[in-house]
Write a protein that holds these residues in place. Structure first.
Motif, short mmCIF file in Angstrom:
data_model
loop_
_atom_site.label_atom_id
_atom_site.label_comp_id
_atom_site.label_asym_id
_atom_site.label_seq_id
_atom_site.Cartn_x
_atom_site.Cartn_y
_atom_site.Cartn_z
N ASN A 43 -7.55 -4.95 9.96
CA ASN A 43 -6.37 -4.50 9.22
C ASN A 43 -5.48 -5.68 8.82
O ASN A 43 -4.89 -5.69 7.74
N MET A 44 -5.37 -6.68 9.71
CA MET A 44 -4.61 -7.89 9.36
C MET A 44 -5.30 -8.61 8.19
O MET A 44 -4.65 -9.05 7.24
N ILE A 45 -6.62 -8.72 8.26
CA ILE A 45 -7.38 -9.36 7.18
C ILE A 45 -7.20 -8.59 5.87
O ILE A 45 -7.07 -9.19 4.79
N ASN A 46 -7.17 -7.25 5.96
CA ASN A 46 -6.97 -6.45 4.74
C ASN A 46 -5.61 -6.75 4.11
O ASN A 46 -5.49 -6.83 2.88
N GLN A 47 -4.58 -6.93 4.95
CA GLN A 47 -3.26 -7.30 4.44
C GLN A 47 -3.33 -8.64 3.71
O GLN A 47 -2.74 -8.84 2.65
N MET A 48 -4.07 -9.57 4.31
CA MET A 48 -4.22 -10.90 3.72
C MET A 48 -4.97 -10.82 2.39
O MET A 48 -4.61 -11.49 1.41
N LYS A 49 -6.00 -9.97 2.33
CA LYS A 49 -6.76 -9.80 1.09
C LYS A 49 -5.86 -9.28 -0.03
O LYS A 49 -5.98 -9.72 -1.18
N HIS A 50 -4.97 -8.35 0.31
CA HIS A 50 -4.02 -7.83 -0.69
C HIS A 50 -3.16 -8.95 -1.26
O HIS A 50 -2.90 -9.02 -2.46
N LYS A 51 -2.70 -9.84 -0.37
CA LYS A 51 -1.84 -10.95 -0.80
C LYS A 51 -2.60 -11.90 -1.73
O LYS A 51 -2.06 -12.38 -2.73
N ILE A 52 -3.87 -12.18 -1.38
CA ILE A 52 -4.69 -13.06 -2.21
C ILE A 52 -4.82 -12.48 -3.61
O ILE A 52 -4.71 -13.18 -4.62
N THR A 53 -5.03 -11.15 -3.68
CA THR A 53 -5.15 -10.48 -4.98
C THR A 53 -3.81 -10.43 -5.70
O THR A 53 -3.70 -10.79 -6.88
N ASP A 54 -2.78 -9.98 -4.98
CA ASP A 54 -1.46 -9.78 -5.60
C ASP A 54 -0.89 -11.08 -6.17
O ASP A 54 -0.24 -11.09 -7.21
N PHE A 55 -1.10 -12.20 -5.43
CA PHE A 55 -0.54 -13.47 -5.86
C PHE A 55 -1.55 -14.36 -6.59
O PHE A 55 -1.28 -15.51 -6.90
N ASN A 56 -2.74 -13.78 -6.85
CA ASN A 56 -3.80 -14.49 -7.58
C ASN A 56 -4.08 -15.87 -6.95
O ASN A 56 -4.12 -16.90 -7.63
N ILE A 57 -4.24 -15.86 -5.63
CA ILE A 57 -4.48 -17.11 -4.90
C ILE A 57 -5.94 -17.53 -5.07
O ILE A 57 -6.86 -16.74 -4.82
N GLN A 58 -6.15 -18.76 -5.48
CA GLN A 58 -7.50 -19.23 -5.82
C GLN A 58 -8.18 -20.00 -4.69
O GLN A 58 -9.41 -20.12 -4.67
N ASN A 59 -7.39 -20.56 -3.75
CA ASN A 59 -7.99 -21.46 -2.76
C ASN A 59 -7.94 -20.88 -1.34
O ASN A 59 -7.78 -21.60 -0.37
N ALA A 60 -8.10 -19.54 -1.26
CA ALA A 60 -8.09 -18.89 0.05
C ALA A 60 -9.25 -17.92 0.17
O ALA A 60 -9.69 -17.33 -0.82
N ASP A 61 -9.73 -17.77 1.41
CA ASP A 61 -10.76 -16.78 1.70
C ASP A 61 -10.43 -16.16 3.06
O ASP A 61 -9.56 -16.66 3.79
N THR A 62 -11.11 -15.08 3.39
CA THR A 62 -10.82 -14.38 4.65
C THR A 62 -12.10 -14.15 5.44
O THR A 62 -13.19 -14.07 4.87
N LEU A 63 -11.94 -14.04 6.76
CA LEU A 63 -13.07 -13.73 7.64
C LEU A 63 -12.55 -12.99 8.86
O LEU A 63 -11.60 -13.44 9.52
N CYS A 64 -13.16 -11.85 9.14
CA CYS A 64 -12.85 -11.11 10.37
C CYS A 64 -13.92 -11.47 11.40
O CYS A 64 -15.10 -11.17 11.22
N PHE A 65 -13.49 -12.15 12.46
CA PHE A 65 -14.46 -12.68 13.44
C PHE A 65 -13.74 -12.94 14.76
O PHE A 65 -12.55 -13.25 14.77
N ASP A 66 -14.46 -12.82 15.86
CA ASP A 66 -13.88 -13.00 17.19
C ASP A 66 -14.58 -14.12 17.95
O ASP A 66 -15.71 -13.96 18.41
N PHE A 67 -13.89 -15.26 18.07
CA PHE A 67 -14.48 -16.41 18.76
C PHE A 67 -14.53 -16.22 20.28
O PHE A 67 -15.17 -17.00 20.97
N GLU A 68 -13.86 -15.20 20.80
CA GLU A 68 -13.98 -14.91 22.23
C GLU A 68 -15.33 -14.30 22.55
O GLU A 68 -15.83 -14.43 23.66
N LYS A 69 -15.93 -13.64 21.56
CA LYS A 69 -17.18 -12.93 21.80
C LYS A 69 -18.40 -13.67 21.27
O LYS A 69 -19.52 -13.43 21.70
N ASP A 70 -18.18 -14.56 20.31
CA ASP A 70 -19.33 -15.18 19.64
C ASP A 70 -18.92 -16.52 19.05
O ASP A 70 -17.74 -16.87 19.05
N ASP A 71 -19.90 -17.27 18.53
CA ASP A 71 -19.53 -18.49 17.81
C ASP A 71 -20.27 -18.50 16.47
O ASP A 71 -21.16 -17.69 16.22
N ARG A 72 -19.85 -19.40 15.60
CA ARG A 72 -20.41 -19.48 14.26
C ARG A 72 -20.79 -20.93 13.98
O ARG A 72 -19.94 -21.80 13.92
#
Length: 200
Positions: free
Chosen positions: A71-100
């Motif tokens: 849900n926090m990421i969804n809020q961030m996605k709205h902001k990226i769209t609303d403000f036409n931000i070009q240099n941002a991306d989002t990821l929902c991930f939990d480093f307590e449970k896994d690594d990347r």
């Protein structure tokens, strides 16, 4: 990450004037530690609704906004769209449970995030792996406050103990300082924030 359920519930009303104000103070503190960051990539770790990272978008080539709460990421996605931000991306991930192994960054910053992580050492180790050589991890969090007793969060951190732990993991050139004191900013208590800069 700990307390994800709570953040899922409050995501759509998270951006209060107090939080926006503190985020400005924190992002200004982070900015002091950036060196030639315009061509660097960053991760806003535990970004919430992106209040801190949004203030720093012009300082970096790009920012990945990462959180365990969809849900926090969804809020961030709205902001990226609303403000036409070009240099941002989002990821929902939990480093307590896994690594990347596919994630890499020159800067990782985390603001008032560490206190929600139950066992901080494995997460700090995984973030070390994500950093490019010479990259920086910047931590902003509360100084230890014995008056706060909670099953939900750490009651802040002793800066020297945190430095010792991070040194053991492999971080170097670690420096920290207290930079802000506020009234009733930590679970209804007066508290102070420190910033810690470390390098891989």
């Amino acid at each position: 990450m700990g307390n994800t359920d709570i953040f899922e519930m409050i995501a759509n009303k998270y951006d209060t004037s107090e939080r926006i104000g503190i985020a400005k103070v924190i992002s200004d503190a982070v900015r002091e530690y950036l060196v030639d960051a315009n061509n660097k990539n960053a991760i806003d770790f535990g970004c919430g609704t992106g209040l801190v990272g949004l203030n720093l978008l012009n300082d970096f080539n790009s920012i990945l906004f990462l959180d365990t709460s969809q849900n926090m990421i969804n809020q961030m996605k709205h902001k990226i769209t609303d403000f036409n931000i070009q240099n941002a991306d989002t990821l929902c991930f939990d480093f307590e449970k896994d690594d990347r192994s596919d994630l890499h960054a020159d800067y990782i910053f985390m603001a008032q995030v560490l206190l929600h992580i139950n066992d901080i050492e494995p997460v700090l180790s995984r973030l070390y792996d994500v950093l490019n050589v010479g990259g920086h991890l910047l931590i902003v969090d509360f100084n230890k406050n014995e008056e706060i007793v909670s099953d939900m969060v750490h009651n802040g951190f002793d800066q020297q103990k945190l430095i010792d732990l991070m040194t053991k993991i492999g971080y170097r050139e670690i420096q920290s300082k207290t930079f802000y004191t506020g009234s009733k900013i930590f679970m209804g208590h007066d508290a102070s924030l420190f910033i810690l800069d470390s390098q891989k």
